[in-house]
Design a protein around this motif. Structure first.
Motif, short mmCIF file in Angstrom:
data_model
loop_
_atom_site.label_atom_id
_atom_site.label_comp_id
_atom_site.label_asym_id
_atom_site.label_seq_id
_atom_site.Cartn_x
_atom_site.Cartn_y
_atom_site.Cartn_z
N ILE A 71 -18.97 -16.35 5.43
CA ILE A 71 -17.64 -15.99 4.94
C ILE A 71 -16.61 -16.29 6.03
CG2 ILE A 71 -18.48 -14.22 3.34
CD1 ILE A 71 -17.65 -12.10 5.38
N LEU A 73 -13.14 -14.69 7.70
CA LEU A 73 -12.32 -13.47 7.81
C LEU A 73 -11.05 -13.79 8.58
CD1 LEU A 73 -15.17 -11.02 8.86
CD2 LEU A 73 -14.18 -11.29 6.57
N SER A 120 -15.94 -6.40 4.09
CA SER A 120 -17.00 -7.41 3.96
C SER A 120 -18.38 -6.79 4.15
CB SER A 120 -16.78 -8.56 4.94
OG SER A 120 -16.81 -8.10 6.28
N GLU A 123 -19.25 -4.98 0.89
CA GLU A 123 -19.54 -5.97 -0.16
C GLU A 123 -20.92 -6.58 0.01
OE1 GLU A 123 -18.02 -10.41 -1.27
OE2 GLU A 123 -16.46 -8.95 -0.78
#
Length: 135
Positions: A71, A73, A120, A123
């Motif tokens: 991911i 950020l 995050s 999740e």
């Protein structure tokens, strides 16, 4: 990766219904709970970095790791973290906070929802729970 992008790693471990988390003692994310991890140092590959960060922040060693997700950020000052998340199994040692972590412990997903945890992290933990329930 762009000029302001920082390559980082983290390790998500689910064991007996609990996730290993550390509370960050320094910026970025000071005071927030997250999976152990940090920056990849020059000349280091991601797997080596995640093992090093785990040991520095918790005193634990992991036998098996698996790539899980990547991911991006956004952070202050226009910085972006390209975060590679690994899943780990079979930890050895006794968890203790170290390096830039001021607390290390094991938390259920319900406990995580009441902690100051990074979005995050929550999740990813929820996704891991869903995967474990599906298998």
């Amino acid at each position: 990766m762009g000029q302001n992008d920082i390559h980082a790693v983290s390790l998500a471990v689910l064991s007996n219904g609990r996730f290993l988390l550390v509370r960050r003692g320094h910026s970025p994310a000071k005071g927030l709970f997250a999976f152990p991890g940090g920056r990849v140092e020059e000349g280091e590959d991601a797997e080596t970095a995640v093992r090093r960060e785990l040991y520095e922040e918790t005193g634990l060693v992991v036998d098996e790791i698996y790539s899980f997700r990547e991911i991006t950020l956004e952070a202050e000052g226009g910085k972006r973290y390209r975060l590679e998340i690994f899943r780990g199994r079979e930890l050895k040692g006794c968890a203790r906070a170290g390096d830039d972590a001021d607390l290390a412990g094991w938390y259920t997903i319900e406990e995580m929802r009441s902690l100051p945890v990074t979005a995050s992290t929550l999740e990813i933990a929820q996704d891991m729970i869903a995967l474990s329930e599906a298998s």
